[in-house]
Write a protein that holds these residues in place. Structure first.
Motif, PDB file in Angstrom:
ATOM      1  N   THR A 156       0.826  -1.207   0.000  1.00 55.91           N
ATOM      2  CA  THR A 156       0.000   0.000   0.000  1.00 55.91           C
ATOM      3  C   THR A 156       0.862   1.259   0.000  1.00 55.91           C
ATOM      4  OG1 THR A 156      -1.801  -1.121   1.149  1.00 55.91           O
ATOM      5  CG2 THR A 156      -1.756   1.287   1.281  1.00 55.91           C
ATOM      6  N   GLY A 157       0.478   2.203  -0.842  1.00 59.02           N
ATOM      7  CA  GLY A 157       1.127   3.504  -0.869  1.00 59.02           C
ATOM      8  C   GLY A 157       0.167   4.580  -0.380  1.00 59.02           C
ATOM      9  N   VAL A 158       0.712   5.590   0.281  1.00 60.59           N
ATOM     10  CA  VAL A 158      -0.098   6.707   0.777  1.00 60.59           C
ATOM     11  C   VAL A 158       0.032   7.858  -0.213  1.00 60.59           C
ATOM     12  CG1 VAL A 158      -0.439   8.339   2.667  1.00 60.59           C
ATOM     13  CG2 VAL A 158       0.243   5.975   3.163  1.00 60.59           C
ATOM     14  N   ASP A 159      -1.055   8.150  -0.906  1.00 59.70           N
ATOM     15  CA  ASP A 159      -1.024   9.260  -1.858  1.00 59.70           C
ATOM     16  C   ASP A 159      -0.942  10.604  -1.132  1.00 59.70           C
ATOM     17  OD1 ASP A 159      -1.076   7.596  -4.047  1.00 59.70           O
ATOM     18  OD2 ASP A 159      -3.241   7.796  -4.392  1.00 59.70           O
ATOM     19  N   GLU A 160      -1.695  10.730  -0.038  1.00 55.76           N
ATOM     20  CA  GLU A 160      -1.695  11.982   0.712  1.00 55.76           C
ATOM     21  C   GLU A 160      -1.896  11.696   2.193  1.00 55.76           C
ATOM     22  OE1 GLU A 160      -4.579  14.709  -0.884  1.00 55.76           O
ATOM     23  OE2 GLU A 160      -3.970  14.309  -2.942  1.00 55.76           O
ATOM     24  N   THR A 161      -1.198  12.463   3.030  1.00 54.09           N
ATOM     25  CA  THR A 161      -1.374  12.427   4.476  1.00 54.09           C
ATOM     26  C   THR A 161      -1.821  13.809   4.938  1.00 54.09           C
ATOM     27  OG1 THR A 161       0.394  10.778   4.739  1.00 54.09           O
ATOM     28  CG2 THR A 161      -0.244  12.017   6.697  1.00 54.09           C
ATOM     29  N   TYR A 162      -2.904  13.847   5.715  1.00 52.04           N
ATOM     30  CA  TYR A 162      -3.418  15.104   6.264  1.00 52.04           C
ATOM     31  C   TYR A 162      -3.324  15.069   7.786  1.00 52.04           C
ATOM     32  CZ  TYR A 162      -5.355  16.548   1.769  1.00 52.04           C
ATOM     33  OH  TYR A 162      -5.500  16.946   0.466  1.00 52.04           O
ATOM     34  N   PHE A 163      -2.821  16.156   8.346  1.00 57.00           N
ATOM     35  CA  PHE A 163      -2.740  16.318   9.800  1.00 57.00           C
ATOM     36  C   PHE A 163      -3.422  17.626  10.175  1.00 57.00           C
ATOM     37  CE2 PHE A 163      -0.297  17.924  13.567  1.00 57.00           C
ATOM     38  CZ  PHE A 163      -0.779  16.994  14.473  1.00 57.00           C
ATOM     39  N   ARG A 164      -4.435  17.528  11.009  1.00 55.00           N
ATOM     40  CA  ARG A 164      -5.221  18.689  11.420  1.00 55.00           C
ATOM     41  C   ARG A 164      -5.787  19.428  10.192  1.00 55.00           C
ATOM     42  NH1 ARG A 164      -1.832  21.544  16.270  1.00 55.00           N
ATOM     43  NH2 ARG A 164      -3.902  22.365  16.795  1.00 55.00           N
ATOM     44  N   GLY A 165      -6.167  18.647   9.201  1.00 54.25           N
ATOM     45  CA  GLY A 165      -6.811  19.210   8.026  1.00 54.25           C
ATOM     46  C   GLY A 165      -5.892  19.768   6.971  1.00 54.25           C
ATOM     47  N   GLU A 166      -4.596  19.692   7.178  1.00 56.66           N
ATOM     48  CA  GLU A 166      -3.626  20.209   6.216  1.00 56.66           C
ATOM     49  C   GLU A 166      -2.810  19.067   5.622  1.00 56.66           C
ATOM     50  OE1 GLU A 166      -3.497  23.299   5.176  1.00 56.66           O
ATOM     51  OE2 GLU A 166      -5.065  23.938   6.577  1.00 56.66           O
ATOM     52  N   CYS A 167      -2.528  19.135   4.343  1.00 54.81           N
ATOM     53  CA  CYS A 167      -1.743  18.093   3.673  1.00 54.81           C
ATOM     54  C   CYS A 167      -0.275  18.224   4.078  1.00 54.81           C
ATOM     55  CB  CYS A 167      -1.894  18.210   2.170  1.00 54.81           C
ATOM     56  SG  CYS A 167      -1.069  16.883   1.262  1.00 54.81           S
ATOM     57  N   VAL A 168       0.272  17.184   4.702  1.00 50.29           N
ATOM     58  CA  VAL A 168       1.674  17.202   5.129  1.00 50.29           C
ATOM     59  C   VAL A 168       2.527  16.237   4.316  1.00 50.29           C
ATOM     60  CG1 VAL A 168       1.134  17.972   7.466  1.00 50.29           C
ATOM     61  CG2 VAL A 168       1.207  15.513   6.980  1.00 50.29           C
ATOM     62  N   HIS A 169       1.880  15.507   3.414  1.00 49.61           N
ATOM     63  CA  HIS A 169       2.617  14.621   2.485  1.00 49.61           C
ATOM     64  C   HIS A 169       1.761  14.401   1.256  1.00 49.61           C
ATOM     65  CE1 HIS A 169       4.317  11.131   0.530  1.00 49.61           C
ATOM     66  NE2 HIS A 169       3.173  10.508   0.692  1.00 49.61           N
ATOM     67  N   SER A 170       2.384  14.489   0.093  1.00 51.13           N
ATOM     68  CA  SER A 170       1.701  14.186  -1.155  1.00 51.13           C
ATOM     69  C   SER A 170       2.686  13.535  -2.112  1.00 51.13           C
ATOM     70  CB  SER A 170       1.126  15.464  -1.788  1.00 51.13           C
ATOM     71  OG  SER A 170       0.585  15.179  -3.069  1.00 51.13           O
ATOM     72  N   ARG A 171       2.206  12.481  -2.785  1.00 51.34           N
ATOM     73  CA  ARG A 171       3.044  11.825  -3.786  1.00 51.34           C
ATOM     74  C   ARG A 171       2.959  12.547  -5.127  1.00 51.34           C
ATOM     75  NH1 ARG A 171       3.036   5.363  -3.681  1.00 51.34           N
ATOM     76  NH2 ARG A 171       0.852   5.552  -4.328  1.00 51.34           N
ATOM     77  N   GLY A 172       2.294  13.717  -5.137  1.00 51.79           N
ATOM     78  CA  GLY A 172       2.283  14.541  -6.340  1.00 51.79           C
ATOM     79  C   GLY A 172       1.104  14.303  -7.238  1.00 51.79           C
TER      80      GLY A 172
END
Length: 552
Positions: A536-552
């Motif tokens: 499994t890959g994480v396309d996006e991670t959100y913390f407190r409603g803000e994107c803190v990781h994106s695979r683009g």
């Protein structure tokens, strides 16, 4: 019905809330918190002129993952700054890597690295291997950590820096390994490792800067693979200070729950009451020094785990009745848990053997009869649990801190099986039985213990399959009767862990009022073959409603 517009609305794909059996079509976020979860129509009602929309495009959204047992400082330092070793590396490969690393260093710099597989660690424990390690190190002190992180292998230059020689007595709770003639081999068991860590740290030119680099590396890795909450399993004051600096600079994309050692630990620094007194100055919204760490036994590979049945014998000279000895008495542990209640802190109890698990449960049973506030109690690792003790977790409101997630064949598993009796190994990691009693099973990695790479999706997969990833080519299944469902495994890394960490009022599920911590995945982990979950890959991670990781 909405009472205002949301900052973010998420729709267009399945939403797993983190609670088994719960699904939704979307959710809305305002001021970093979830304000609505439901059908697409219900969520769309929160849209306003300034609302951002996230279209899942059919992808699965899940709560941000929680690692209930991780060593951020050690793992990040190993990741960013130290000699990388694989648990499958044999002695010759280790020596070659040590020699190559030595060639990069300035004079007097230490070679620090890991992880040594338990089999390799045992093979290094001889005077001949000490000589070879001395040669490979080119005069540099060497400190190598094993896959349990309880033991170290050092060379002669490191022993000299530690002030240790053949006449040095073993300290309480630790052993300097020796040959038949009483000469040191360089293997350090348990608390003798602390002396080596202290010597290596004293040679560092900028300890705080190194730790900041390490924590940044660890946090970058954790958010990229989906973690938004972490319980650091052994937190010293210098860790708290560095985490505070990261939060102040806006570089802390996670909730951090700290666990402060009650006694001398494998890292240098203040412990116990001195550390407890220092901790409040570091408390913040994101940093929560809320737990005390109790290490009441060691690890099976060095026979420091406390078992109900004798260890396996491999030589006539071994005591056929040896079961290991706990580091804490029942009275001491009970007093420690009561002190946690007085301080308003929880307890994370390291117990790797069925005898130590029983000791922890016995102490909990005494404390649960006390009037007044009660501490959260976790029993960490709990690889082995006597059948009669399984119902006591739920009865005593004790959380099962299930880590590390090597719930499949591995070098560490095989090294444990070499020491632990078969009847005990056959009961390893009884997750299904624990859940059937009503116990809460929380997931953690214990990274970097035993793990060349941090991957929570592997943990989720192997709780379901009880087997190694297909590419490893090992067909064995470890106690397969204890396999659990995918939803139960995901809960272990989300809502169940939030309860065990005492942060379920903040995060752990996609529900109104909780922090908008969530992931967008590249596959539906509830529909793909179970043997593919670890990819499994994480396309996006959100913390407190803000994107803190994106695979683009």
């Amino acid at each position: 019905m909405s009472t205002g517009s949301a900052d973010l609305v998420v729709t267009g794909g399945p939403v797993h809330t983190g609670i088994p059996g719960e699904r939704a079509e979307g959710f809305a976020v305002r001021n970093g918190r979830i304000v609505a979860v439901g059908t697409a129509g219900e969520v769309d009602a929160w849209c306003g002129p300034g609302t951002r929309r996230l279209d899942l495009a059919g992808r699965l959204a899940v709560p941000g993952l929680i690692d209930g047992h991780i060593h951020l400082g050690i793992g990040g330092t190993q990741l960013a700054l130290e000699l990388p070793l694989l648990p499958t590396d044999g002695p010759d490969e280790v020596l070659t890597k040590v020699r190559d690393w030595a060639g990069r260093l300035e004079p007097d710099e230490w070679i620090v690295g890991g992880i040594l597989g338990s089999g390799t660690y045992a093979a290094l424990n001889s005077r001949e291997m000490l000589r070879r390690l001395d040669e490979a190190s080119l005069g540099h002190p060497v400190l190598l950590r094993d896959d349990t992180m309880h033991n170290r292998q050092v060379n002669s230059a490191a022993l000299a820096a530690m002030g240790v020689d053949d006449t040095t007595p073993d300290p309480p709770g630790g052993t300097y390994a020796r040959d038949a003639d009483g000469r040191l081999t360089g293997a350090l068991w348990e608390l003798t490792s602390t002396r080596a860590e202290e010597a290596a740290k004293s040679a560092q030119r900028d300890p705080h800067g190194r730790l900041m680099t390490a924590l940044r590396a660890a946090l970058e890795r954790t958010r990229r693979i989906g973690y938004t909450s972490l319980q650091d399993a052994a937190t010293m004051e210098h860790h708290l200070a560095a985490l505070q600096d990261l939060e102040r600079s806006g570089d802390l994309p996670a909730w951090i729950v700290a666990s402060m050692p009650a006694r001398d630990f494998l890292e240098a620094g203040a412990v116990g009451e001195e550390l407890f007194a220092q901790a409040p100055q570091y408390r913040s919204e994101q940093i929560r020094p809320d737990f005390v760490k109790f290490v009441i036994d060691g690890v099976p590979t060095t026979r420091t785990t406390a078992l109900l049945h004798p260890y396996r014998c491999h030589h006539d000279s071994e005591d056929s009745e040896f079961r290991g000895t706990p580091y804490w008495s029942l009275d001491e542990l009970t007093a420690g848990l009561r002190r946690c209640a007085e301080l308003g802190l929880g307890a994370k109890i390291h117990a790797t053997g069925d005898a130590s698990v029983r000791l922890a449960l016995d102490a909990a049973a005494i404390v649960r009869k006390d009037p007044g506030p009660q501490p959260i109690i976790q029993i960490a690792h709990m690889s082995f649990i006597a059948p009669e003790d399984l119902p006591r977790f739920a009865e005593l409101d004790v959380y099962a801190d299930a880590c590390p997630f090597l719930w499949h064949p591995s070098p560490l598993f095989d090294a444990v099986a070499h020491q632990v009796p078969t009847e005990t190994m056959d009961r390893i990691w009884p997750f299904k039985d624990l859940l059937a009693t009503g116990a809460v099973v929380a997931g953690g990695s214990d990274w970097p213990v035993g793990l060349p790479e941090l991957n929570p999706w592997l943990g989720i997969e192997t709780m379901v399959t009880r087997g190694a990833p297909e590419e490893q080519g090992d067909p064995r299944r470890i106690n397969p009767e204890q396999a659990i469902t995918r939803e139960q495994a995901v809960a272990a890394f989300t809502s169940a862990s939030a309860r065990a960490l005492g942060i379920d009022d903040r995060t752990g599920a996609l529900r109104p009022g909780l922090s908008a911590d969530f992931l967008v995945l590249d596959r539906n982990i509830f529909e793909v073959p179970a043997t593919e979950i670890h990819r499994t890959g994480v396309d996006e991670t959100y913390f407190r409603g803000e994107c803190v990781h994106s695979r683009g």
